[in-house]
Design a protein around this motif. Structure first.
Motif, short mmCIF file in Angstrom:
data_model
loop_
_atom_site.label_atom_id
_atom_site.label_comp_id
_atom_site.label_asym_id
_atom_site.label_seq_id
_atom_site.Cartn_x
_atom_site.Cartn_y
_atom_site.Cartn_z
N SER A 62 32.22 26.32 55.67
CA SER A 62 33.32 27.22 55.32
C SER A 62 33.54 27.21 53.82
O SER A 62 33.54 26.15 53.19
N VAL A 63 33.74 28.40 53.27
CA VAL A 63 34.08 28.57 51.86
C VAL A 63 35.48 29.17 51.83
O VAL A 63 35.71 30.25 52.38
N THR A 64 36.42 28.44 51.24
CA THR A 64 37.82 28.89 51.19
C THR A 64 38.18 29.21 49.74
O THR A 64 37.85 28.45 48.83
N TRP A 65 38.86 30.32 49.55
CA TRP A 65 39.33 30.67 48.21
C TRP A 65 40.67 31.39 48.31
O TRP A 65 41.02 31.95 49.31
N TYR A 66 41.40 31.26 47.22
CA TYR A 66 42.76 31.78 47.14
C TYR A 66 42.78 32.94 46.14
O TYR A 66 42.22 32.83 45.06
N PRO A 67 43.41 34.06 46.52
CA PRO A 67 43.45 35.20 45.60
C PRO A 67 44.11 34.83 44.27
O PRO A 67 44.92 33.91 44.21
N GLU A 68 43.73 35.56 43.26
CA GLU A 68 44.29 35.31 41.94
C GLU A 68 45.81 35.29 41.99
O GLU A 68 46.43 36.16 42.59
N GLY A 69 46.40 34.26 41.43
CA GLY A 69 47.85 34.15 41.39
C GLY A 69 48.46 33.51 42.62
O GLY A 69 49.65 33.29 42.65
N ALA A 70 47.64 33.21 43.65
CA ALA A 70 48.20 32.64 44.87
C ALA A 70 48.39 31.14 44.78
O ALA A 70 49.09 30.56 45.58
N ILE A 71 47.75 30.50 43.84
CA ILE A 71 47.87 29.05 43.72
C ILE A 71 49.03 28.69 42.83
O ILE A 71 49.30 29.28 41.86
#
Length: 146
Positions: A137-146
Motif C-alpha cells: 500500500s502507498v498512502t499519501w495526503y493531499p497538499e495541505g492535509a497534513i
C-alpha cells in the motif's frame, strides 16, 4: 493528464478499479513486474488521504520486500501475532513501525509505503510461497492535509 483524471475520479468515489487508478509506485520509477496494481481508495473520514493498493504473490514476496527496502527504506517484514508486516527492530525492546517513505522533491509530496501479508498462520519466511498474496500500500495526503 491521466493522473489528474484519476485524481478527479478518486475525489468522487471511495474505491476505484485498477484501470482508473494512478500507478503511484510507477511515478517514482520502474516497478518490478511481480507487483500488480489492484485498486485505489480515497478516504475522506478523519484525515483525508489516498491509498494505492498492489498485490504480489507469496512466491515473489521476498523479491518485492527487497525492492521496497532498497527503494523506500522499508524495514524487513516480521511475523507479529497473525501476519507479516515491516518492523523497525533497531531497539530490541520495541517493535516500531517499519513503513518505507518517499518524498517527491518536485511536488514536496510525502508517501508512506508498506507491505503486509494479511492474516496468516504461516510464520516462517521459507513458507512465504504458501501465502497466496501479500499486499503493498502507498498512502499519501493531499497538499495541505497534513
Amino acid at each position: 493528464m491521466r493522473w489528474l483524471l484519476s485524481l478527479l475520479l478518486l475525489s468522487l468515489t471511495s474505491m476505484v478499479n485498477a484501470a482508473d487508478c494512478p500507478n503511484t509506485l510507477a511515478e517514482f520509477g520502474a516497478v518490478p513486474s511481480i507487483i500488480t496494481l489492484k485498486n485505489c481508495e480515497h478516504i475522506e473520514s478523519g484525515q483525508e488521504h489516498f491509498i494505492t493498493n498492489y498485490l504480489v504473490s507469496g512466491k515473489n514476496a521476498a523479491q518485492a520486500e527487497k525492492w521496497l527496502q532498497e527503494r523506500f527504506d522499508m524495514k524487513p517484514l516480521y511475523y507479529l501475532c497473525c501476519g507479516w508486516e515491516p518492523v523497525d527492530r533497531s531497539d530490541f525492546r520495541q517493535n516500531r513501525d517499519g513503513r518505507g517513505h518517499y518524498l517527491d522533491k518536485i511536488s514536496n509530496q510525502y508517501y508512506d509505503i508498506t507491505m503486509t501479508s494479511g492474516e496468516t498462520l504461516t510464520n516462517e519466511r521459507s513458507q512465504w510461497p504458501s501465502i497466496p498474496q501479500f499486499f503493498i500500500s502507498v498512502t499519501w495526503y493531499p497538499e495541505g492535509a497534513i
